[in-house]
Design a protein around this motif. Structure first.
Motif, PDB file in Angstrom:
ATOM      1  N   GLY A 172       0.787  -1.224   0.000  1.00 39.56           N
ATOM      2  CA  GLY A 172       0.000   0.000   0.000  1.00 39.56           C
ATOM      3  C   GLY A 172       0.815   1.267   0.000  1.00 39.56           C
ATOM      4  O   GLY A 172       0.265   2.358  -0.156  1.00 39.56           O
ATOM      5  N   GLY A 173       2.130   1.148   0.172  1.00 45.83           N
ATOM      6  CA  GLY A 173       2.993   2.319   0.155  1.00 45.83           C
ATOM      7  C   GLY A 173       3.481   2.641  -1.241  1.00 45.83           C
ATOM      8  O   GLY A 173       3.198   1.920  -2.212  1.00 45.83           O
ATOM      9  N   PHE A 174       4.244   3.715  -1.359  1.00 46.13           N
ATOM     10  CA  PHE A 174       4.780   4.130  -2.651  1.00 46.13           C
ATOM     11  C   PHE A 174       5.765   3.098  -3.185  1.00 46.13           C
ATOM     12  O   PHE A 174       6.632   2.621  -2.449  1.00 46.13           O
ATOM     13  N   SER A 175       5.613   2.742  -4.446  1.00 44.35           N
ATOM     14  CA  SER A 175       6.549   1.850  -5.141  1.00 44.35           C
ATOM     15  C   SER A 175       6.771   0.557  -4.357  1.00 44.35           C
ATOM     16  O   SER A 175       7.906   0.147  -4.122  1.00 44.35           O
ATOM     17  N   ASP A 176       5.660  -0.101  -3.986  1.00 46.28           N
ATOM     18  CA  ASP A 176       5.802  -1.312  -3.180  1.00 46.28           C
ATOM     19  C   ASP A 176       6.208  -2.526  -4.006  1.00 46.28           C
ATOM     20  O   ASP A 176       6.405  -3.613  -3.465  1.00 46.28           O
ATOM     21  N   ASP A 177       6.358  -2.331  -5.336  1.00 42.86           N
ATOM     22  CA  ASP A 177       6.768  -3.450  -6.183  1.00 42.86           C
ATOM     23  C   ASP A 177       8.240  -3.367  -6.598  1.00 42.86           C
ATOM     24  O   ASP A 177       8.699  -4.129  -7.442  1.00 42.86           O
ATOM     25  N   GLY A 178       8.990  -2.424  -6.026  1.00 39.73           N
ATOM     26  CA  GLY A 178      10.402  -2.331  -6.347  1.00 39.73           C
ATOM     27  C   GLY A 178      10.882  -0.897  -6.423  1.00 39.73           C
ATOM     28  O   GLY A 178      10.157   0.042  -6.082  1.00 39.73           O
ATOM     29  N   ILE A 179      12.113  -0.722  -6.894  1.00 46.88           N
ATOM     30  CA  ILE A 179      12.721   0.606  -6.944  1.00 46.88           C
ATOM     31  C   ILE A 179      12.005   1.469  -7.982  1.00 46.88           C
ATOM     32  O   ILE A 179      11.863   1.080  -9.138  1.00 46.88           O
ATOM     33  N   ASP A 180      11.587   2.647  -7.561  1.00 50.93           N
ATOM     34  CA  ASP A 180      10.916   3.588  -8.454  1.00 50.93           C
ATOM     35  C   ASP A 180      11.925   4.148  -9.464  1.00 50.93           C
ATOM     36  O   ASP A 180      13.033   4.550  -9.072  1.00 50.93           O
ATOM     37  N   PRO A 181      11.585   4.208 -10.750  1.00 49.02           N
ATOM     38  CA  PRO A 181      12.535   4.717 -11.748  1.00 49.02           C
ATOM     39  C   PRO A 181      12.981   6.155 -11.481  1.00 49.02           C
ATOM     40  O   PRO A 181      14.137   6.510 -11.743  1.00 49.02           O
ATOM     41  N   GLY A 182      12.092   6.993 -10.945  1.00 45.96           N
ATOM     42  CA  GLY A 182      12.480   8.358 -10.621  1.00 45.96           C
ATOM     43  C   GLY A 182      13.525   8.399  -9.523  1.00 45.96           C
ATOM     44  O   GLY A 182      14.514   9.140  -9.607  1.00 45.96           O
ATOM     45  N   SER A 183      13.322   7.601  -8.490  1.00 47.61           N
ATOM     46  CA  SER A 183      14.305   7.545  -7.405  1.00 47.61           C
ATOM     47  C   SER A 183      15.639   7.002  -7.898  1.00 47.61           C
ATOM     48  O   SER A 183      16.709   7.475  -7.489  1.00 47.61           O
ATOM     49  N   ALA A 184      15.584   6.020  -8.783  1.00 47.94           N
ATOM     50  CA  ALA A 184      16.826   5.473  -9.340  1.00 47.94           C
ATOM     51  C   ALA A 184      17.585   6.538 -10.127  1.00 47.94           C
ATOM     52  O   ALA A 184      18.819   6.629 -10.050  1.00 47.94           O
ATOM     53  N   LEU A 185      16.850   7.371 -10.877  1.00 51.75           N
ATOM     54  CA  LEU A 185      17.494   8.450 -11.627  1.00 51.75           C
ATOM     55  C   LEU A 185      18.127   9.463 -10.677  1.00 51.75           C
ATOM     56  O   LEU A 185      19.247   9.945 -10.916  1.00 51.75           O
ATOM     57  N   HIS A 228       3.553   7.252   5.808  1.00 56.75           N
ATOM     58  CA  HIS A 228       2.952   5.916   5.747  1.00 56.75           C
ATOM     59  C   HIS A 228       3.701   4.999   6.708  1.00 56.75           C
ATOM     60  O   HIS A 228       4.871   4.674   6.491  1.00 56.75           O
ATOM     61  N   HIS A 229       3.036   4.598   7.779  1.00 59.31           N
ATOM     62  CA  HIS A 229       3.698   3.914   8.885  1.00 59.31           C
ATOM     63  C   HIS A 229       4.374   2.624   8.441  1.00 59.31           C
ATOM     64  O   HIS A 229       5.527   2.347   8.817  1.00 59.31           O
ATOM     65  N   ALA A 230       3.701   1.816   7.634  1.00 52.54           N
ATOM     66  CA  ALA A 230       4.281   0.546   7.209  1.00 52.54           C
ATOM     67  C   ALA A 230       5.528   0.772   6.360  1.00 52.54           C
ATOM     68  O   ALA A 230       6.502   0.009   6.448  1.00 52.54           O
ATOM     69  N   SER A 231       5.528   1.823   5.549  1.00 55.82           N
ATOM     70  CA  SER A 231       6.713   2.133   4.749  1.00 55.82           C
ATOM     71  C   SER A 231       7.879   2.526   5.641  1.00 55.82           C
ATOM     72  O   SER A 231       9.029   2.133   5.401  1.00 55.82           O
ATOM     73  N   LEU A 232       7.602   3.314   6.673  1.00 51.76           N
ATOM     74  CA  LEU A 232       8.671   3.732   7.583  1.00 51.76           C
ATOM     75  C   LEU A 232       9.272   2.531   8.309  1.00 51.76           C
ATOM     76  O   LEU A 232      10.488   2.458   8.500  1.00 51.76           O
ATOM     77  N   GLU A 233       8.421   1.587   8.697  1.00 53.03           N
ATOM     78  CA  GLU A 233       8.934   0.379   9.351  1.00 53.03           C
ATOM     79  C   GLU A 233       9.773  -0.449   8.380  1.00 53.03           C
ATOM     80  O   GLU A 233      10.789  -1.042   8.770  1.00 53.03           O
ATOM     81  N   ALA A 234       9.367  -0.490   7.107  1.00 55.33           N
ATOM     82  CA  ALA A 234      10.181  -1.176   6.100  1.00 55.33           C
ATOM     83  C   ALA A 234      11.517  -0.463   5.926  1.00 55.33           C
ATOM     84  O   ALA A 234      12.567  -1.103   5.781  1.00 55.33           O
ATOM     85  N   ALA A 235      11.498   0.872   5.946  1.00 49.99           N
ATOM     86  CA  ALA A 235      12.742   1.645   5.852  1.00 49.99           C
ATOM     87  C   ALA A 235      13.667   1.345   7.026  1.00 49.99           C
ATOM     88  O   ALA A 235      14.891   1.230   6.863  1.00 49.99           O
ATOM     89  N   ARG A 236      13.098   1.211   8.189  1.00 48.44           N
ATOM     90  CA  ARG A 236      13.900   0.880   9.375  1.00 48.44           C
ATOM     91  C   ARG A 236      14.617  -0.462   9.166  1.00 48.44           C
ATOM     92  O   ARG A 236      15.807  -0.609   9.473  1.00 48.44           O
ATOM     93  N   PRO A 272       5.704  13.245  -3.076  1.00 45.63           N
ATOM     94  CA  PRO A 272       4.422  12.767  -3.606  1.00 45.63           C
ATOM     95  C   PRO A 272       3.669  13.921  -4.249  1.00 45.63           C
ATOM     96  O   PRO A 272       3.822  15.081  -3.862  1.00 45.63           O
ATOM     97  N   PHE A 273       2.848  13.601  -5.239  1.00 46.25           N
ATOM     98  CA  PHE A 273       2.035  14.652  -5.847  1.00 46.25           C
ATOM     99  C   PHE A 273       0.585  14.223  -6.025  1.00 46.25           C
ATOM    100  O   PHE A 273      -0.159  14.802  -6.801  1.00 46.25           O
ATOM    101  N   HIS A 274       0.163  13.200  -5.289  1.00 46.81           N
ATOM    102  CA  HIS A 274      -1.261  12.864  -5.290  1.00 46.81           C
ATOM    103  C   HIS A 274      -1.611  12.107  -4.012  1.00 46.81           C
ATOM    104  O   HIS A 274      -0.786  11.376  -3.462  1.00 46.81           O
ATOM    105  N   ARG A 275      -2.837  12.319  -3.534  1.00 48.47           N
ATOM    106  CA  ARG A 275      -3.358  11.569  -2.399  1.00 48.47           C
ATOM    107  C   ARG A 275      -4.196  10.404  -2.881  1.00 48.47           C
ATOM    108  O   ARG A 275      -4.239   9.362  -2.251  1.00 48.47           O
ATOM    109  N   SER A 276      -4.925  10.589  -3.989  1.00 53.50           N
ATOM    110  CA  SER A 276      -5.698   9.510  -4.577  1.00 53.50           C
ATOM    111  C   SER A 276      -5.238   9.353  -6.013  1.00 53.50           C
ATOM    112  O   SER A 276      -4.076   9.151  -6.286  1.00 53.50           O
TER     113      SER A 276
END
Length: 338
Positions: A172-185, A228-236, A272-276
């Motif tokens: 449910g977090g941003f780019s939960d399927d792998g590295i985002d191409p923008g971040s990689a750039l 996003h709490h779950a994303s932060l825990e994954a980052a940890r 981020p640039f969208h909520r929905s």
């Protein structure tokens, strides 16, 4: 996070298809929205689960008992709001089954545009549903928690992969399927002379922070900010696994609504640039302003954005110098200095 099928979820109660919880009954609400308003005849004791910081704060300020992650067991009823992320949906349904008593009613709703019909059919293939209905552009279905939870059922609902590209990700977090191409750039464009105290705004599951820790030996510490709490825990977990030598702090924070009290030499961000589904460039503009406030004099900002987003005007407004490092067919990498 405000684009939720709450009206669909409450429809069976309004039509008398389901009795509302009575006095003394305990209700678990997974994915409760910030603007939650329940019918007046809901008498049960509600525990809301919401990991998105702005909604969590709204629920808390409204006097709702709210937690970022599921807690407790033996609930008499579970309400579940579902969205477009299959893995997150199935995690929520698994939590509802695990945390209710046998025979408890579980009611779940999903918008049709998010695949509500498919979600209902999939659940019907795994466990017997009591009934379902369509209303308010969504699908609601309900079931009784079985006396025994079959291991095969729980394994099926928990089968979503939480690893991608060698990192732990968050459903449910941003780019939960792998590295985002923008971040990689952005990582490709980062200079090797990053140093001092760094912050990662909208850190997600920590890819930018891990990359900065791996490539810049003069970095002294990294603070990760994520709503996003779950994303932060994954980052940890990712920082502990990939950059254990780097001092790191983790802030579950809404950068658009809660001030940053620390000051930094460098800030990295993929804002981020969208909520929905609708694009909201003002979110990025607000995050650029927050970054300018959080940087020390002559501190530097590095960000990546979709090419069409007009962030240069905010950089010019808030920084002494700014420019572009690179762009491709989709993204641009920008820099700015206080």
């Amino acid at each position: 996070m405000t684009d939720t099928p709450l009206a669909t979820l409450l429809f069976p109660f309004e039509r008398g298809l389901i009795d509302p919880p009575g006095e003394g009954e305990r209700v678990l609400f997974l994915g409760a929205p910030g603007g939650l308003l329940l019918p007046s005849d809901f008498s049960g004791s509600l525990t809301a689960i919401q990991g998105y910081r702005p909604d969590y704060l709204a629920l808390s300020q409204a006097g709702v008992t709210v937690e970022p992650e599921p807690v407790g067991e033996g609930y008499d009823m579970a309400l579940v709001l579902l969205g477009r992320h299959r893995r997150e949906n199935e995690q929520r349904l698994a939590e509802a089954l695990n945390r209710t008593r046998a025979g408890a009613l579980i009611i779940a709703a999903c918008a049709k545009k998010d695949g509500g019909g498919s979600v209902r059919k999939r659940m019907a293939s795994l466990v017997e549903l009591e009934d379902h209905a369509s209303k308010h552009h969504g699908v609601v279905f309900w079931l009784r928690r079985p006396e025994r939870l079959e291991p095969a059922l729980m394994a099926e609902l928990s089968a979503g992969d939480s690893e991608a590209d060698g990192f732990t990700t968050a459903a449910g977090g941003f780019s939960d399927d792998g590295i985002d191409p923008g971040s990689a750039l952005l990582v490709e464009c980062l200079p090797d002379n990053l140093s001092g105290a760094i912050a990662d705004f909208a850190a997600g599951w920590g890819y930018l922070s891990v990359a900065a820790a791996e490539r810049a030996p003069e970095v002294k510490s990294i603070d990760l900010y994520e709503a996003h709490h779950a994303s932060l825990e994954a980052a940890r977990r990712n920082m502990a696994a990939r950059a254990p030598q780097m001092p790191a702090r983790f802030f579950w924070q809404d950068l658009l609504g809660e001030p940053v009290n620390e000051r930094y030499d460098v800030i990295l961000m993929n804002p981020p640039f969208h909520r929905s589904r609708a694009a909201e460039p003002d979110m990025g503009h607000a995050m650029i302003a927050a970054a300018a406030q959080a940087l020390k004099p002559r501190g530097r900002l590095f960000l990546v954005a979709n090419r069409q987003l007009p962030y240069e005007e905010s950089l010019q407004k808030h920084f002494a110098a700014q420019g572009e490092l690179r762009r491709d067919t989709v993204f641009k990498v920008l820099w700015a200095r206080k």
